[in-house]
Scaffold this motif. Structure first.
Motif, PDB file in Angstrom:
ATOM      1  N   ARG A  87      -3.129 -14.309   6.897  1.00 45.80           N
ATOM      2  CA  ARG A  87      -1.833 -14.935   6.594  1.00 45.80           C
ATOM      3  C   ARG A  87      -0.757 -13.876   6.750  1.00 45.80           C
ATOM      4  O   ARG A  87      -1.032 -12.668   6.647  1.00 45.80           O
ATOM      5  CB  ARG A  87      -1.805 -15.516   5.179  1.00 45.80           C
ATOM      6  CG  ARG A  87      -2.024 -14.511   4.068  1.00 45.80           C
ATOM      7  CD  ARG A  87      -1.959 -15.165   2.698  1.00 45.80           C
ATOM      8  NE  ARG A  87      -2.292 -14.256   1.626  1.00 45.80           N
ATOM      9  CZ  ARG A  87      -1.436 -13.399   1.059  1.00 45.80           C
ATOM     10  NH1 ARG A  87      -0.177 -13.348   1.492  1.00 45.80           N
ATOM     11  NH2 ARG A  87      -1.821 -12.616   0.067  1.00 45.80           N
ATOM     12  N   PRO A  88       0.475 -14.281   7.012  1.00 40.46           N
ATOM     13  CA  PRO A  88       1.544 -13.288   7.126  1.00 40.46           C
ATOM     14  C   PRO A  88       1.905 -12.711   5.767  1.00 40.46           C
ATOM     15  O   PRO A  88       1.732 -13.361   4.733  1.00 40.46           O
ATOM     16  CB  PRO A  88       2.708 -14.103   7.718  1.00 40.46           C
ATOM     17  CG  PRO A  88       2.434 -15.513   7.317  1.00 40.46           C
ATOM     18  CD  PRO A  88       0.947 -15.653   7.281  1.00 40.46           C
ATOM     19  N   GLY A  89       2.385 -11.479   5.773  1.00 36.07           N
ATOM     20  CA  GLY A  89       2.889 -10.870   4.555  1.00 36.07           C
ATOM     21  C   GLY A  89       1.876 -10.085   3.753  1.00 36.07           C
ATOM     22  O   GLY A  89       2.220  -9.565   2.680  1.00 36.07           O
ATOM     23  N   LEU A  90       0.629  -9.975   4.232  1.00 37.79           N
ATOM     24  CA  LEU A  90      -0.335  -9.119   3.535  1.00 37.79           C
ATOM     25  C   LEU A  90       0.142  -7.676   3.575  1.00 37.79           C
ATOM     26  O   LEU A  90       0.783  -7.248   4.546  1.00 37.79           O
ATOM     27  CB  LEU A  90      -1.700  -9.211   4.205  1.00 37.79           C
ATOM     28  CG  LEU A  90      -2.450 -10.541   4.122  1.00 37.79           C
ATOM     29  CD1 LEU A  90      -3.726 -10.464   4.965  1.00 37.79           C
ATOM     30  CD2 LEU A  90      -2.792 -10.884   2.684  1.00 37.79           C
ATOM     31  N   ASP A  91      -0.184  -6.909   2.552  1.00 38.21           N
ATOM     32  CA  ASP A  91       0.207  -5.508   2.585  1.00 38.21           C
ATOM     33  C   ASP A  91      -0.645  -4.756   3.599  1.00 38.21           C
ATOM     34  O   ASP A  91      -1.637  -5.284   4.122  1.00 38.21           O
ATOM     35  CB  ASP A  91       0.152  -4.867   1.198  1.00 38.21           C
ATOM     36  CG  ASP A  91      -1.246  -4.848   0.582  1.00 38.21           C
ATOM     37  OD1 ASP A  91      -2.241  -4.721   1.343  1.00 38.21           O
ATOM     38  OD2 ASP A  91      -1.361  -4.942  -0.650  1.00 38.21           O
ATOM     39  N   VAL A  92      -0.254  -3.521   3.875  1.00 37.80           N
ATOM     40  CA  VAL A  92      -0.911  -2.751   4.934  1.00 37.80           C
ATOM     41  C   VAL A  92      -2.406  -2.599   4.655  1.00 37.80           C
ATOM     42  O   VAL A  92      -3.246  -2.795   5.548  1.00 37.80           O
ATOM     43  CB  VAL A  92      -0.247  -1.369   5.088  1.00 37.80           C
ATOM     44  CG1 VAL A  92      -1.038  -0.498   6.057  1.00 37.80           C
ATOM     45  CG2 VAL A  92       1.200  -1.523   5.566  1.00 37.80           C
ATOM     46  N   ALA A  93      -2.764  -2.263   3.422  1.00 38.07           N
ATOM     47  CA  ALA A  93      -4.172  -2.039   3.095  1.00 38.07           C
ATOM     48  C   ALA A  93      -5.000  -3.302   3.321  1.00 38.07           C
ATOM     49  O   ALA A  93      -6.118  -3.242   3.839  1.00 38.07           O
ATOM     50  CB  ALA A  93      -4.313  -1.553   1.652  1.00 38.07           C
ATOM     51  N   ALA A  94      -4.445  -4.436   2.925  1.00 36.15           N
ATOM     52  CA  ALA A  94      -5.173  -5.699   3.087  1.00 36.15           C
ATOM     53  C   ALA A  94      -5.323  -6.063   4.559  1.00 36.15           C
ATOM     54  O   ALA A  94      -6.391  -6.506   4.994  1.00 36.15           O
ATOM     55  CB  ALA A  94      -4.463  -6.812   2.332  1.00 36.15           C
ATOM     56  N   GLN A  95      -4.255  -5.888   5.338  1.00 40.29           N
ATOM     57  CA  GLN A  95      -4.361  -6.159   6.777  1.00 40.29           C
ATOM     58  C   GLN A  95      -5.425  -5.279   7.421  1.00 40.29           C
ATOM     59  O   GLN A  95      -6.251  -5.753   8.206  1.00 40.29           O
ATOM     60  CB  GLN A  95      -3.006  -5.924   7.455  1.00 40.29           C
ATOM     61  CG  GLN A  95      -1.985  -7.014   7.216  1.00 40.29           C
ATOM     62  CD  GLN A  95      -0.752  -6.855   8.104  1.00 40.29           C
ATOM     63  OE1 GLN A  95      -0.717  -6.018   8.995  1.00 40.29           O
ATOM     64  NE2 GLN A  95       0.268  -7.659   7.836  1.00 40.29           N
ATOM     65  N   GLN A  96      -5.407  -4.019   7.076  1.00 41.76           N
ATOM     66  CA  GLN A  96      -6.354  -3.099   7.697  1.00 41.76           C
ATOM     67  C   GLN A  96      -7.784  -3.395   7.258  1.00 41.76           C
ATOM     68  O   GLN A  96      -8.716  -3.314   8.070  1.00 41.76           O
ATOM     69  CB  GLN A  96      -5.960  -1.663   7.369  1.00 41.76           C
ATOM     70  CG  GLN A  96      -4.638  -1.250   8.018  1.00 41.76           C
ATOM     71  CD  GLN A  96      -4.279   0.201   7.758  1.00 41.76           C
ATOM     72  OE1 GLN A  96      -4.835   0.846   6.876  1.00 41.76           O
ATOM     73  NE2 GLN A  96      -3.336   0.724   8.529  1.00 41.76           N
ATOM     74  N   ALA A  97      -7.970  -3.743   6.000  1.00 42.41           N
ATOM     75  CA  ALA A  97      -9.319  -4.076   5.523  1.00 42.41           C
ATOM     76  C   ALA A  97      -9.851  -5.299   6.244  1.00 42.41           C
ATOM     77  O   ALA A  97     -11.032  -5.353   6.621  1.00 42.41           O
ATOM     78  CB  ALA A  97      -9.297  -4.310   4.009  1.00 42.41           C
ATOM     79  N   GLU A  98      -8.997  -6.289   6.450  1.00 45.18           N
ATOM     80  CA  GLU A  98      -9.425  -7.480   7.174  1.00 45.18           C
ATOM     81  C   GLU A  98      -9.840  -7.140   8.598  1.00 45.18           C
ATOM     82  O   GLU A  98     -10.855  -7.636   9.099  1.00 45.18           O
ATOM     83  CB  GLU A  98      -8.300  -8.514   7.211  1.00 45.18           C
ATOM     84  CG  GLU A  98      -8.104  -9.277   5.927  1.00 45.18           C
ATOM     85  CD  GLU A  98      -7.156 -10.455   6.102  1.00 45.18           C
ATOM     86  OE1 GLU A  98      -7.024 -11.233   5.143  1.00 45.18           O
ATOM     87  OE2 GLU A  98      -6.551 -10.609   7.194  1.00 45.18           O
ATOM     88  N   PHE A  99      -9.059  -6.301   9.259  1.00 49.73           N
ATOM     89  CA  PHE A  99      -9.392  -5.986  10.646  1.00 49.73           C
ATOM     90  C   PHE A  99     -10.679  -5.184  10.732  1.00 49.73           C
ATOM     91  O   PHE A  99     -11.513  -5.423  11.614  1.00 49.73           O
ATOM     92  CB  PHE A  99      -8.248  -5.230  11.324  1.00 49.73           C
ATOM     93  CG  PHE A  99      -8.456  -5.114  12.807  1.00 49.73           C
ATOM     94  CD1 PHE A  99      -8.247  -6.198  13.637  1.00 49.73           C
ATOM     95  CD2 PHE A  99      -8.882  -3.927  13.374  1.00 49.73           C
ATOM     96  CE1 PHE A  99      -8.473  -6.110  15.006  1.00 49.73           C
ATOM     97  CE2 PHE A  99      -9.114  -3.821  14.739  1.00 49.73           C
ATOM     98  CZ  PHE A  99      -8.896  -4.919  15.552  1.00 49.73           C
ATOM     99  N   ARG A 100     -10.858  -4.250   9.830  1.00 49.55           N
ATOM    100  CA  ARG A 100     -12.114  -3.489   9.830  1.00 49.55           C
ATOM    101  C   ARG A 100     -13.311  -4.432   9.653  1.00 49.55           C
ATOM    102  O   ARG A 100     -14.373  -4.234  10.254  1.00 49.55           O
ATOM    103  CB  ARG A 100     -12.111  -2.443   8.717  1.00 49.55           C
ATOM    104  CG  ARG A 100     -11.167  -1.272   8.947  1.00 49.55           C
ATOM    105  CD  ARG A 100     -11.396  -0.191   7.902  1.00 49.55           C
ATOM    106  NE  ARG A 100     -10.456   0.908   8.033  1.00 49.55           N
ATOM    107  CZ  ARG A 100      -9.394   1.087   7.259  1.00 49.55           C
ATOM    108  NH1 ARG A 100      -9.138   0.220   6.270  1.00 49.55           N
ATOM    109  NH2 ARG A 100      -8.590   2.112   7.439  1.00 49.55           N
ATOM    110  N   ALA A 101     -13.131  -5.468   8.831  1.00 45.25           N
ATOM    111  CA  ALA A 101     -14.231  -6.415   8.624  1.00 45.25           C
ATOM    112  C   ALA A 101     -14.568  -7.160   9.909  1.00 45.25           C
ATOM    113  O   ALA A 101     -15.746  -7.440  10.181  1.00 45.25           O
ATOM    114  CB  ALA A 101     -13.862  -7.400   7.518  1.00 45.25           C
TER     115      ALA A 101
END
Length: 681
Positions: A87-101
């Motif tokens: 979803r839009p607006g996730l913080d940087v850490a959350a975006q990066q964690a999702e992509f790593r997954a």
């Protein structure tokens, strides 16, 4: 392809709608669109080097189930937050964690590439001087997300030795027609004559030369500034037909049509120019970067053109002005990944018929062929009955074996690969991806020199290898293991039966090595275009009699967790660099530790975690035993920083998720997933 192409093949006269933007829309649209892819010190010294092994010969027998080379990839779509970010607006850490997954999912399923959408709607997932930041990152077009997503994504993919194919949508500006909703400095807003509205969406006009030059410049900015492996275009060229509407480009035709008397020929020529020019510019800037396209699955029907396929669906040549066959025959692209999104036996567009047609089309050209696969259809209600069969996708890959021109598959999309409805993707992995595979080599480069293994020794987690590169041209390595201490035989490298992994590092730890047996290791080098050296001289490691024991850390490739699990390095009691944590919830959302169990038997399972008085008093650990799941509750308020014995359990042989940390507990406080150790007893 953004969200990905739906079927347009049941009733050829029907006008297709655009692409699905969500799962619900996907099912509805399909019905319309059918109508028209430092461990411890060594315990034993290595044996002496074996003789150098030459490159494999083409006469070697191979197993089709374990091919040496295969493109294996999935599309990660960003438009409308289909896959990433969620979803839009996730913080940087959350975006990066999702992509790593997502990358860890690709590694788990033994893929070797990801195709990530970085320019979904004339915007950018990097600080582009040409276009605004994408709204799918922050929710506001033009808003800085606080980091460089493209730089981050490329680095993370390469750290796992996954190719990063940057996916660009060339002409789409917005999924609406209101220019005031675009960022104030958006080029389509500053240049209103560049755009047109059609079917409720906004597009750049492909017939305007300035538009074509602008699009190429925007793409080339990413090519020149980032270490991407490929430029990838989807199937959106001219918009898919909408009933009752005409593309409003007559004025552009009159101005720029030149010698064309037919507007359809002119439109095709506009797209041809983009393909030819952009491919040339990519190769001139970075010869090792490939240029690929993922078109709609049907070029033309044989009833229209004798060169076409025995199908009766929408024709991309006529409907969206994409002369994909010409691009292949002229060699303007490096690979083509047609979206063959229909089941085997579908009357209007049979997968088997189209696989054969595309194989014939690329035959004799340097263009590589990968099949776009509809993972989004498997097990989805409302799809044809064939898609309710777990083996349908797997059967597509069996069909591919009939055509040596088909060099791999790409799956749409990442969330469907992860969902694994009816076990369709698990079936693909079991049947076809039991071993890793090297990416297909391309171009005429010479292979790098062979590396030399400098050490091979048993450590607590397996066998640790290190080697020295043979030449500066090396970009990555392939690691092989052969049981025993056999003599030199080039045929053992002809397929992937002995391939353990690929890596960009000059070290590797084999966590699947038998503790009691003898193994011989070999390493080869690959350049940026995947040409492989001869294998290094082998290094033999003898068994010590010590039991099998392996540690899986949360930061390693054997760990998977949803985006709900945060990452922390706060506690000094952690194992490794960090640990994962999550709040309790009355739902199944475990973090899993994957282990390759060498043989069926009894194994001691231990857990490591940092403790804190505020952590959970009854954290559920799930052990997937040979006789079913067992749950052990652990009080994580105490006992941290050391191995906690969960018990001895019967485990079956094979690679699987063995230990999970569940969030489903009625007690309060974070549950923590840090590391597990599995030891044969």
């Amino acid at each position: 392809m953004t969200p990905h192409p739906a079927s347009r093949a049941r009733r050829p006269a029907a006008a297709p709608a655009h692409r699905r933007l969500a799962r619900a829309a996907a099912t509805a649209l399909t019905l319309v669109l059918i109508s028209a892819l430092t461990p411890a010190a060594a315990n034993a010294a290595p044996g002496p080097p074996a003789a150098a092994t030459p490159a494999p010969q083409t006469s070697c027998p191979t197993d089709p189930a374990t091919p040496k080379r295969r493109a294996r990839a999935m599309w990660v779509a960003s438009v409308a937050n289909i896959d990433w970010p969620s979803r839009p607006g996730l913080d940087v850490a959350a975006q990066q964690a999702e992509f790593r997954a997502w990358l860890d999912l690709a590694v788990r399923d033994r893929m070797n590439a990801v195709v990530v959408q970085v320019r979904p709607t004339a915007d950018a997932f990097w600080p582009s001087p040409y276009e605004p930041w994408s709204e799918w990152l922050t929710g506001t077009q033009g808003a800085d997300p606080g980091y460089d997503p493209l730089a981050f994504m490329v680095a993370e993919a390469h750290a796992r030795d996954l190719e990063f194919h940057a996916w660009f949508n060339p002409y789409r500006v917005a999924n609406h027609i209101d220019p005031t909703r675009l960022a104030a400095d958006h080029p389509a807003r500053r240049n209103p004559d560049w755009r047109f509205a059609y079917g409720g969406k906004m597009y750049y006009n492909p017939g305007i030369p300035a538009v074509r030059s602008f699009i190429e410049n925007a793409v080339m900015d990413a090519v020149t500034r980032y270490d991407i492996d490929a430029v990838h275009l989807d199937d959106y060229f001219y918009p898919y037909p909408v009933s009752g509407e005409t593309i409003p480009d007559q004025d552009a035709f009159e101005r720029y049509g030149g010698g064309h008397t037919d507007i359809g020929d002119w439109r095709r020529d506009n797209v041809n120019l983009l393909i030819r020019e952009l491919g040339g510019r990519v190769h001139q800037a970075k010869p090792w970067v490939r240029f690929g396209v993922s078109p709609f699955g049907i070029w033309r029907n044989a009833s229209t053109d004798p060169l076409g396929s025995r199908t009766s669906g929408l024709q991309s040549y006529d409907a969206i002005y994409a002369d994909t066959r010409l691009w292949v025959r002229q060699g303007w692209i490096d690979y083509i990944a047609p979206q063959i999104y229909w089941h085997i036996g579908f009357p209007a567009a049979d997968y088997a018929v189209l696989a054969a047609w595309w194989a014939e089309t690329v035959r004799g050209t340097p263009v590589q062929l990968y099949a776009g696969q509809a993972a989004y259809r498997a097990g989805v209600s409302g799809q044809d009955p064939a898609w309710q069969q777990p083996a349908e996708l797997s059967n597509h890959l069996l069909e591919n074996r009939k055509h040596p021109e088909i060099l791999g598959d790409v799956y749409f999309s990442a969330k469907d690969v992860r969902a694994d409805r009816i076990g369709a993707m698990s079936r693909v992995v079991t049947d076809h991806y039991s071993r890793p595979a090297l990416a297909p080599a391309y171009g005429q480069a010479s292979a790098p020199s062979a590396p030399s293994i400098t050490s091979a020794a048993r450590v607590a987690g397996g066998v640790a290898l290190a080697w020295r590169p043979g030449s500066a041209a090396t970009a990555s390595y392939a690691v092989y293991r052969v049981d025993g201490s056999p003599g030199a035989d080039p045929c053992r490298f002809a397929d992937a039966r002995h391939l353990l992994a690929t890596t960009r590092a000059a070290t590797f730890t084999d966590t699947t090595a038998s503790a009691t047996g003898t193994s011989t290791y070999y390493v080869s080098a690959l350049d940026r275009t995947h040409h492989e050296s001869a294998a290094s001289p082998g290094r033999t490691v003898t068994g010590t009699g010590a039991p099998f024991s392996v540690v899986v850390d949360n930061a390693g490739p054997g760990f998977t967790a949803s985006a709900a699990w945060g990452t922390s390095s706060y506690s000094s009691q952690r194992y490794g660099a960090d640990y994962r944590f999550a709040s309790p919830v009355a739902a199944s959302d475990p973090a899993w530790f994957r282990v390759t169990v060498p043989e069926a038997g009894s194994y001691r399972v231990e857990a490591r975690y940092p403790a804190d008085p505020g952590y959970n008093s009854a954290t559920p650990y799930i052990v997937a035993t040979a006789s079913g799941d067992r749950v052990v509750a652990v009080d994580q308020r105490s006992g941290g920083g050391r191995w906690r014995d969960l018990g001895v359990f019967p485990l079956a042989a094979g690679a699987r998720d063995v230990v999970g940390v569940s969030r489903w507990t009625s007690t309060t406080g974070y549950v923590v997933a840090d590391a597990v150790r599995v030891t044969k007893v």
